[in-house]
Design an enzyme around this catalytic site. Structure first.
Site, PDB file in Angstrom:
ATOM      1  CG  HIS A   1      -0.120   0.215   2.448  1.00  0.00           C
ATOM      2  ND1 HIS A   1       0.558  -0.825   3.193  1.00  0.00           N
ATOM      3  CD2 HIS A   1      -0.004   1.323   3.342  1.00  0.00           C
ATOM      4  CE1 HIS A   1       1.185  -0.369   4.088  1.00  0.00           C
ATOM      5  NE2 HIS A   1       0.829   0.758   4.333  1.00  0.00           N
TER       6      HIS A   1
ATOM      7  CG  HIS B   1       0.009   5.855   2.182  1.00  0.00           C
ATOM      8  ND1 HIS B   1      -1.326   5.337   2.334  1.00  0.00           N
ATOM      9  CD2 HIS B   1       0.670   5.461   3.407  1.00  0.00           C
ATOM     10  CE1 HIS B   1      -1.186   4.484   3.433  1.00  0.00           C
ATOM     11  NE2 HIS B   1      -0.171   4.780   4.016  1.00  0.00           N
TER      12      HIS B   1
END
Length: 148
Positions: A57, A72
């Site tokens: 992620h 992110h």
């Protein structure tokens, strides 16, 4: 001067629009955020350098000048434990700006009840060194901001 590229296609919306206070208040550094297009694709390296951290992620690429950029992919996506993400590189790999790093689907992230918004942060940047933020629509690999 380092030009940081957009890791994903979408709308540049600024960090203040991110639902996570750590990002919206620039606690980890200045930068911007992208509300990604809702289709499966690749997140790319924002600068050329070495992947120093890689999670499904999120990832950090450090340039040869020591500047590190955090990407992110969505908010609270760590809770997915990698589901829906595929790593296309490994920690320690040298990458070129624009090279695919992670495959993911922002629509699936959103369908799971999480925000797919992607903060892009200049880690440990000094005040006033990040500017020329892109506004509006960006494509993956387009200039996103400059870091002096």
């Amino acid at each position: 001067m380092t030009t940081v590229l957009a890791p994903v296609a979408g709308a540049a919306i600024g960090l203040a629009a991110v639902s996570d206070l750590v990002f919206s208040q620039a606690m980890v550094g200045p930068g911007t955020a992208i509300d990604p297009d809702r289709r499966a694709g690749h997140a790319v390296a924002p600068i050329s350098g070495t992947i120093v951290k890689l999670h499904p992620h999120a990832y950090i690429v450090a340039g040869d000048d020591g500047k590190g950029v955090l990407v992110h992919l969505g908010i609270d996506t760590v809770q997915l434990r990698g589901e829906g993400f595929a790593l296309l590189a490994a920690e320690g790999d040298r990458v070129l700006a624009g090279q695919p790093v992670v495959a993911w689907d922002p629509a699936a992230v959103e369908a799971g009840g999480r925000s797919p918004v992607c903060p892009v942060v200049a880690l440990d940047a000094e005040d006033g060194t990040v500017g020329e933020m892109a506004e509006g629509r960006v494509g993956a690999g387009d200039p996103l901001f400059r870091w002096s």
